[in-house]
Design an enzyme around this catalytic site. Structure first.
Site, PDB file in Angstrom:
ATOM      1  N   LYS A  30     -15.661  -1.366   1.997  1.00 33.08           N
ATOM      2  CA  LYS A  30     -14.874  -1.940   0.909  1.00 33.08           C
ATOM      3  C   LYS A  30     -15.843  -2.588  -0.067  1.00 33.08           C
ATOM      4  O   LYS A  30     -16.520  -3.556   0.283  1.00 33.08           O
ATOM      5  CB  LYS A  30     -13.895  -2.986   1.448  1.00 33.08           C
ATOM      6  CG  LYS A  30     -12.808  -2.431   2.357  1.00 33.08           C
ATOM      7  CD  LYS A  30     -11.975  -3.553   2.949  1.00 33.08           C
ATOM      8  CE  LYS A  30     -10.789  -3.030   3.740  1.00 33.08           C
ATOM      9  NZ  LYS A  30     -10.052  -4.127   4.419  1.00 33.08           N
ATOM     10  N   GLU A  41       0.808  -1.216   0.000  1.00 34.44           N
ATOM     11  CA  GLU A  41       0.000   0.000   0.000  1.00 34.44           C
ATOM     12  C   GLU A  41       0.843   1.267   0.000  1.00 34.44           C
ATOM     13  O   GLU A  41       0.331   2.361   0.213  1.00 34.44           O
ATOM     14  CB  GLU A  41      -0.953  -0.015   1.192  1.00 34.44           C
ATOM     15  CG  GLU A  41      -1.925  -1.194   1.123  1.00 34.44           C
ATOM     16  CD  GLU A  41      -2.910  -1.228   2.279  1.00 34.44           C
ATOM     17  OE1 GLU A  41      -2.870  -0.315   3.131  1.00 34.44           O
ATOM     18  OE2 GLU A  41      -3.722  -2.159   2.323  1.00 34.44           O
TER      19      GLU A  41
END
Length: 424
Positions: A336, A204
């Protein structure tokens, strides 16, 4: 003129080099929507199922079966339907799948089509996606949770918590928030390098130095905020993603890196203490996904002063969220899109949260693509917060760059959420 005339699914690669599903939806007027589906590393047990092929191809991670479902059964079921009727299309796909967790066709297949349908319809309407989905009221630019230090499943170091993030709550605009984050990120890199630590970035975009514990990570972040010229707490706050399910074993929280073991009450007290010692305003998955007693203890102890975000706990599922609301656990949901597998259900989860005065944080996954849909959805839902990685890797920056564009498009109507996300 918004009838669906063609759907093309394909197998592409995500930011980790693993296959994922991309879908094009073509409408009668020639409008096209394209969406690529993300994938997580630390996944909750209650998430919708991401269909993988198994076998030797791509070491078992291929998505040819999901793509086949898109091009076959799903197209046969929704071809000819009006793309404007998003709810009907999503419900049709869910019923076609026929399982409670989308395991037959795959949440990756259904979500790819769902998002591509919305993007095609937005194109046909001549509207940006955030305006098409959110309507005239969509104008809040979210505070980013910028993941700058990693541990847990996202790193090979002794730190048990998965993510240490900065939140530029005092920035006047989203563009300034991104700049502040970038300056702190590079200051942190210099500080780590000077201390002899590795500055390679993870999935990330955050650093994963070999630090001994959470306090060491937090101290580095505090020093970097100050050295970059900002005030910790007032201008830049800190957020944690503990991903506690990953180190919950036999009813205890086992900190292998630190050599500590804590029961639920001790875990709650530890997190509350950290939030008192540092300007931590948000803690995600501080307890394991099914440790409801632990969640209640943490909420009772820290819920009035800290945002307690349920990720694995709620898995973007409105029904699980309602259960949590009734139990009085957590006060926020991580959103999400691939945890639940359709746009309609994602929006339902956000609406359920807001009705109960819970906050919502729009989120990426560790396996991402250049698709920036979640940036639009963060603005469309006015959720005020987005979690989309660090200030490195183009798969993360695609979302920040899209938010910068949206803020520019909104002009004087744009409002940066800023300190409105801080509790207490």
């Amino acid at each position: 003129m918004t009838a669906i005339v063609d759907i093309v699914g394909r197998e592409i690669l995500d930011s980790r080099g693993n296959p994922t599903v991309e879908v094009d939806v073509v409408l009668e007027d020639g409008s096209i929507g394209r969406a690529a589906v993300p994938s997580g590393a630390s996944t909750g047990a209650h998430e919708a199922v991401e269909l993988r092929d198994g076998g030797p191809r791509y070491l078992g991670k291929g998505v040819a079966r999901a793509v086949e479902a898109v091009n076959g059964e799903i197209f046969e079921a929704i071809g000819g339907l009006e793309a404007e009727d998003q709810i009907h299309i999503d419900r049709t796909m869910i019923e076609l799948d026929g399982t409670p967790n989308k395991s037959r066709l795959g949440a990756n297949a259904i979500l790819g089509v769902s998002l591509a349908v919305a993007k095609a319809t937005a194109a046909a309407s001549g509207l940006p996606l955030y305006r098409y989905v959110g309507g005239a009221s969509a104008h809040i630019l979210p505070v980013p949770m910028m993941n700058i230090l990693n541990g847990g499943a996202h790193a090979d170091n002794p730190i048990d918590f998965q993510e240490f993030m900065i939140m530029p709550v005092g920035a006047p605009t989203l563009r300034d928030a991104v700049r502040w984050g970038s300056e702190i990120f590079h200051t942190l890199k210099s500080g780590l390098k000077a201390a002899g630590h590795n500055t390679n970035v993870g999935d990330e975009g955050g650093f994963a130095p070999n630090l001994k514990d959470a306090n060491a990570a937090l101290d580095f972040i505090m020093a970097s905020i100050e050295k970059a010229g900002f005030k910790p707490g007032d201008e830049v706050a800190i957020a944690l993603d503990c991903a506690a399910t990953e180190f919950f074993k036999d009813g205890k929280y086992v900190y292998e890196g630190e050599g500590q073991t804590r029961d639920a009450q001790a875990q709650a007290e530890y997190l509350s203490k950290l939030a008192g010692e540092y300007p931590i305003i948000s803690i995600e998955d501080g307890m394991a996904e099914d440790d409801f007693e632990g969640w209640k203890a943490l909420t009772d102890l820290a819920g009035s002063k800290v945002q307690l975000v349920g990720d694995d706990l709620f898995v973007t599922n409105a029904a699980r969220l309602k259960d949590g609301i009734n139990m009085g656990i957590a006060n926020s949901i991580l959103v999400k899109v691939n945890q639940i597998g359709s746009l309609t259900e994602t929006l339902e989860a956000v609406e359920t949260a807001h009705k109960a005065a819970y906050t919502a944080v729009m989120s990426h996954r560790s396996g991402e693509t250049e698709d920036s849909t979640i940036a639009d959805l963060a603005v469309a839902t006015n959720c005020g917060q987005i979690k989309t990685g660090s200030l490195a890797r183009s798969d993360r920056l695609a979302k920040y760059n899209q938010l910068i564009r949206i803020e520019e498009q909104l002009g004087r109507a744009a409002r940066y959420a800023g300190r409105t996300v801080v509790r207490g």
